[in-house]
Motif scaffolding. Structure first.
Motif, mmCIF file in Angstrom:
data_model
loop_
_atom_site.group_PDB
_atom_site.id
_atom_site.type_symbol
_atom_site.label_atom_id
_atom_site.label_comp_id
_atom_site.label_asym_id
_atom_site.label_seq_id
_atom_site.Cartn_x
_atom_site.Cartn_y
_atom_site.Cartn_z
ATOM 1 N N LEU A 316 -9.225 -35.947 0.578
ATOM 2 C CA LEU A 316 -8.504 -35.103 -0.346
ATOM 3 C C LEU A 316 -9.029 -35.253 -1.775
ATOM 4 O O LEU A 316 -9.127 -34.246 -2.518
ATOM 5 N N PHE A 319 -12.266 -33.234 -2.031
ATOM 6 C CA PHE A 319 -12.027 -31.801 -2.218
ATOM 7 C C PHE A 319 -11.539 -31.497 -3.616
ATOM 8 O O PHE A 319 -11.879 -30.486 -4.225
ATOM 9 N N LEU A 322 -14.507 -31.591 -5.905
ATOM 10 C CA LEU A 322 -15.374 -30.427 -5.738
ATOM 11 C C LEU A 322 -14.731 -29.184 -6.380
ATOM 12 O O LEU A 322 -15.433 -28.312 -6.872
#
Length: 322
Positions: A316, A319, A322
C-alpha cells in the motif's frame, strides 16, 4: 552412612539409565517422579528405612521441588503414600498407590518402585521424542511471527514508508486482522500440544499394581479389590477401572494362570510389558502425527497474518508513493 548409601543409590540409578538403552532418548531429562521412584528403590535395597529414604531424597532436592515438599510432609508424620498422592501430578498418585499396596500386602517395596520407575522412564522418553518432533514447527512459528517486523524494516530500507499506512483507518483494520490471525494461530498450535500432553498415559498399570498386591500372598480376588480401592482413594487417573472388568487383559490373565496352575505374577508382568510396547508404539505414532498437524495453524493463520501485517502495508505504501 546414609550419605554413602545415597551416593551409591545415585550411581546405581545413573548406571541403570545409561544401560537401559544406548539411545539419545535414554539420556533425556527425566521427570522428577521417575528419579524418586528409582532412587528410593535403590535406597531401600541398601537397607534405608522407607521414611528415612525420603529424608535423604529431600536433602538433595531443590527447596520448592515436589521431592522436598513430599519429604517435608513425611517428616511431619504424614504417611508416605498420602504425601505422594498430595502432589498435583498423575505419576505421583501412581507411585502412591504402588507404595500403599506394597505396605498393605507385605510385598517388597523396592521392586514395586523399580517397576513403576521403568514405566515412567519410558513415558519420559516419549515426551522427549515429542519435544524433538515439535521443535521445528515451534521455531517456524516464532520465525514467521517475527517476519512482519522484518518486512516493515525492509520496506523502509527500500525507500517506502509503511508506518503511516498502519496509523490510517485502513491500517488499523489491517493490524487488527493480522494480530487476530497471529493470536489464533499461536493459541491453536499451543492447544494442540497441550491436548497431546494431556493424553499421556502408561499402559498396563492395572497389571503392574495387581502384581504388587499379590506380592504378599493375598488371593487374586482380595488383591484386585485392594487395587481398585487404592486407585479410587488416591485418584490415580492413569489406572482405568475398565482394566478390572470381566474380559479385560488383567482378569483374563489371572483366569488363564489359575486354569493352567502356573504362577500368576510372572504372567501379569509379561502382559503388562506387551501392553506397554503396543501403547508406546501408538503414542509414538501420535507424536509424529502431531509434528505434522501442528503445521496446520501455521498455514491457515500465521502465514496469512505475516502477509497482512508485513506485506500489505508495504504494498500500500508503494502504491501511495507511485
Amino acid at each position: 552412612m546414609w550419605k554413602r548409601l545415597w551416593r551409591a543409590a545415585r550411581a546405581r540409578t545413573a548406571s541403570a539409565s545409561d544401560t537401559a538403552g544406548a539411545t539419545p532418548a535414554s539420556k533425556s531429562p527425566r521427570n522428577e517422579a521417575t528419579v524418586v521412584a528409582e532412587r528410593a528403590a535403590a535406597l531401600l535395597r541398601g537397607g534405608v528405612p522407607p521414611r528415612r529414604a525420603f529424608a535423604v531424597l529431600g536433602a538433595d532436592a531443590a527447596p520448592s521441588s515436589p521431592t522436598a515438599v513430599i519429604a517435608a510432609r513425611v517428616a511431619d508424620g504424614v504417611p508416605v503414600a498420602s504425601a505422594l498422592a498430595a502432589t498435583d501430578a498423575p505419576e505421583w498418585r501412581v507411585l502412591a498407590v504402588a507404595w500403599r499396596l506394597a505396605e498393605d500386602s507385605g510385598a517388597p517395596l523396592a521392586p514395586a518402585l523399580q517397576r513403576i520407575g521403568y514405566a515412567l522412564r519410558e513415558l519420559d522418553q516419549l515426551r522427549e521424542r515429542r519435544s524433538v518432533l515439535l521443535a521445528g514447527p515451534r521455531a517456524t512459528v516464532r520465525m514467521v511471527a517475527a517476519l512482519p517486523i522484518l518486512a516493515l524494516l525492509l520496506g523502509l530500507l527500500l525507500g517506502f514508508d509503511p508506518i503511516p499506512v498502519l496509523f490510517s483507518s485502513t491500517g488499523v483494520l489491517i493490524a487488527a486482522v493480522g494480530i487476530g490471525l497471529l493470536g489464533v494461530g499461536v493459541h491453536w498450535s499451543r492447544a494442540m500440544q497441550r491436548r497431546s500432553a494431556n493424553d499421556d498415559r502408561i499402559a498396563g498399570l492395572a497389571l503392574e499394581l495387581t502384581w504388587v498386591a499379590l506380592g504378599g500372598g493375598a488371593p487374586p480376588s482380595a488383591a484386585l479389590k485392594d487395587v481398585v480401592n487404592r486407585v479410587d482413594h488416591y485418584g490415580a487417573e492413569w489406572v482405568a477401572f475398565d482394566g478390572f472388568r470381566s474380559g479385560s487383559a488383567l482378569v483374563t490373565t489371572i483366569a488363564a494362570a489359575e486354569s493352567a496352575g502356573v504362577p500368576i505374577r510372572p504372567l501379569l508382568l509379561e502382559q503388562a510389558d506387551a501392553e506397554r510396547v503396543g501403547s508406546s508404539a501408538e503414542q509414538e505414532r501420535d507424536a509424529e502425527r502431531l509434528g505434522v498437524r501442528v503445521l496446520l495453524p501455521l498455514g491457515v493463520c500465521v502465514l496469512p497474518s505475516f502477509i497482512v501485517l508485513g506485506v500489505l502495508p508495504v504494498v500500500l505504501s508503494m502504491f501511495g508513493a507511485l
